[in-house]
Write an enzyme that holds these catalytic residues in place. Sequence first.
Site, PDB file in Angstrom:
ATOM      1  N   ARG A  52      60.397 105.233  84.097  1.00 39.72           N
ATOM      2  CA  ARG A  52      59.362 106.232  84.216  1.00 39.72           C
ATOM      3  C   ARG A  52      59.563 107.218  83.070  1.00 39.72           C
ATOM      4  NH1 ARG A  52      62.689 109.648  83.792  1.00 39.72           N
ATOM      5  NH2 ARG A  52      61.079 111.159  84.254  1.00 39.72           N
ATOM      6  N   ALA A  54      56.702 109.235  80.235  1.00 38.51           N
ATOM      7  CA  ALA A  54      55.612 108.727  79.397  1.00 38.51           C
ATOM      8  C   ALA A  54      56.080 107.850  78.235  1.00 38.51           C
ATOM      9  CB  ALA A  54      54.767 109.902  78.902  1.00 38.51           C
ATOM     10  N   ASP A 239      53.000 114.255  80.204  1.00 36.69           N
ATOM     11  CA  ASP A 239      52.566 112.858  80.324  1.00 36.69           C
ATOM     12  C   ASP A 239      51.301 112.614  79.527  1.00 36.69           C
ATOM     13  OD1 ASP A 239      54.200 113.535  82.917  1.00 36.69           O
ATOM     14  OD2 ASP A 239      54.279 111.366  82.612  1.00 36.69           O
ATOM     15  N   ASN A 249      51.502 117.221  83.421  1.00 36.13           N
ATOM     16  CA  ASN A 249      52.918 116.927  83.637  1.00 36.13           C
ATOM     17  C   ASN A 249      53.182 116.832  85.129  1.00 36.13           C
ATOM     18  OD1 ASN A 249      55.523 116.494  82.303  1.00 36.13           O
ATOM     19  ND2 ASN A 249      56.147 118.386  83.322  1.00 36.13           N
ATOM     20  N   LYS A 250      54.446 116.558  85.462  1.00 33.58           N
ATOM     21  CA  LYS A 250      54.811 116.361  86.865  1.00 33.58           C
ATOM     22  C   LYS A 250      54.327 117.505  87.750  1.00 33.58           C
ATOM     23  CE  LYS A 250      56.331 113.538  88.119  1.00 33.58           C
ATOM     24  NZ  LYS A 250      55.530 112.384  88.598  1.00 33.58           N
TER      25      LYS A 250
HETATM   26  C1  LIG Z   1      58.966 112.700  78.503  1.00 35.93           C
HETATM   27  S1  LIG Z   1      57.801 112.239  79.666  1.00 35.93           S
HETATM   28  C2  LIG Z   1      58.553 112.863  81.078  1.00 35.93           C
HETATM   29  C3  LIG Z   1      57.554 113.134  82.145  1.00 35.93           C
HETATM   30  O1  LIG Z   1      57.312 111.962  82.944  1.00 35.93           O
HETATM   31  C4  LIG Z   1      57.570 112.298  84.289  1.00 35.93           C
HETATM   32  O2  LIG Z   1      56.717 111.665  85.196  1.00 35.93           O
HETATM   33  P1  LIG Z   1      57.257 110.345  85.983  1.00 35.93           P
HETATM   34  O3  LIG Z   1      58.690 110.575  86.321  1.00 35.93           O
HETATM   35  O4  LIG Z   1      56.339 110.273  87.192  1.00 35.93           O
HETATM   36  O5  LIG Z   1      57.037 109.203  85.016  1.00 35.93           O
HETATM   37  C5  LIG Z   1      57.404 113.793  84.333  1.00 35.93           C
HETATM   38  O6  LIG Z   1      56.040 114.167  84.343  1.00 35.93           O
HETATM   39  C6  LIG Z   1      58.074 114.180  83.057  1.00 35.93           C
HETATM   40  O7  LIG Z   1      57.823 115.461  82.575  1.00 35.93           O
END
Ligand SMILES: CSC[C@H]1O[C@H](OP(=O)(O)O)[C@H](O)[C@@H]1O
Length: 359
Positions: A52, A54, A239, A249-250
């Site tokens: 996970r 981006a 993201d 973002n998250k």
């Molecule tokens: C450097 S991208 C990191 C970004 O991705 C995460 O989402 P997920 O864990 O659901 O893929 C989160 O938004 C992070 O900030």
Amino acid sequence: MFSNDDLSSLRWDATSGAVEIIDQTLLPHTLRWVHLDSLDAYCHAISYMQVRGAPLIGITAAFGLAHALQENPSDAGMAEAFESLLATRPTAVNLRWALEKILAEVTELLPFARAEAALQCAVELRAEDIANCARIGDNGLALLRQLDAGDTLNIMTHCNAGWLATIQWGTALAPVYKALAAGLKLHVWVSETRPRNQGTNLTAWELGRAGVPCTVVADNSCGQLMRQGQVDCVIVGSDRTAANGDVCNKIGTYLKALAAADNNIPFYVAVPESTIDWRCPAGDQIPIEARDAAEVLAIAGIDAAGENREINLAAAGTRAANPAFDITPAKWVTSLITEHGSFDASEEALASLRVQLGC
Ligand SMILES: CSC[C@H]1O[C@H](OP(=O)(O)O)[C@H](O)[C@@H]1O
């Protein structure tokens, strides 16, 4: 067998072309490399968040498309694999960005030549990510030096935007690693990041391995820490960043941006160029992934005996909603830290960057 060190979230073997990823659903208690040996395995790894973040999602998908082309390099096979990988998660723009990079590289080739060309392109994207994130670290370090008063610099972050979200370095955590190497005294407030707890499970693990002092806190305590003057800046990832500087973002990022603004605390977003969606004019046009409610209603970990456990938190039949991302309007963002430098989160600044990049 693998030529990459273990501080990268995805490694590949130049001889066999085999790709392995760290299964992040098992961290922090188990570090397990998983060999991705089919298109389905790649799609599962992204959908179920074994990988996970981006940039890592995009690069994993790039290797996945290269693998699929080994199995079926026809136009139809390429289109089917592209769509299957694209459908794994809707929000991070890197997924489409990386897949389109591969398509651009191989579409005009004869089918027999596509797989090798796609693999080489994926390998190049992986190497570029490492270099770009290192530059984000350098550019972020310059901002941290401006804040550094000589005592401990308290940085807050949300979710995981470390090397586990990229290949190496990370985006939001790259300045932290660079600052540590530069000898700055720092401490990181790690927001747990409900419901998947990427902060507790991933960021705290990453920082602990690197020797970065950090403290895990409940998401809901971050505003109070800011009000108490215990936070010098916030650095988060992205993201998808829209052309006007709005940041997706998250979930929970927006609330931290509001609290930072209310307390005059710099709110930085680390954004590689690959995460800027030039075709998206504003954040409200970014698709927000709605994940399974079970992620809110249950939690996994290990018990006192070290056994893996998943427990239900709510009464049977309880309903839950689980939006995985939110939008932080550009006005709440102090600066976007990219590999090309730091910029205002504005349409004008990004338009100027786009001209500079010629994209
Ligand atoms: C450097 S991208 C990191 C970004 O991705 C995460 O989402 P997920 O864990 O659901 O893929 C989160 O938004 C992070 O900030």
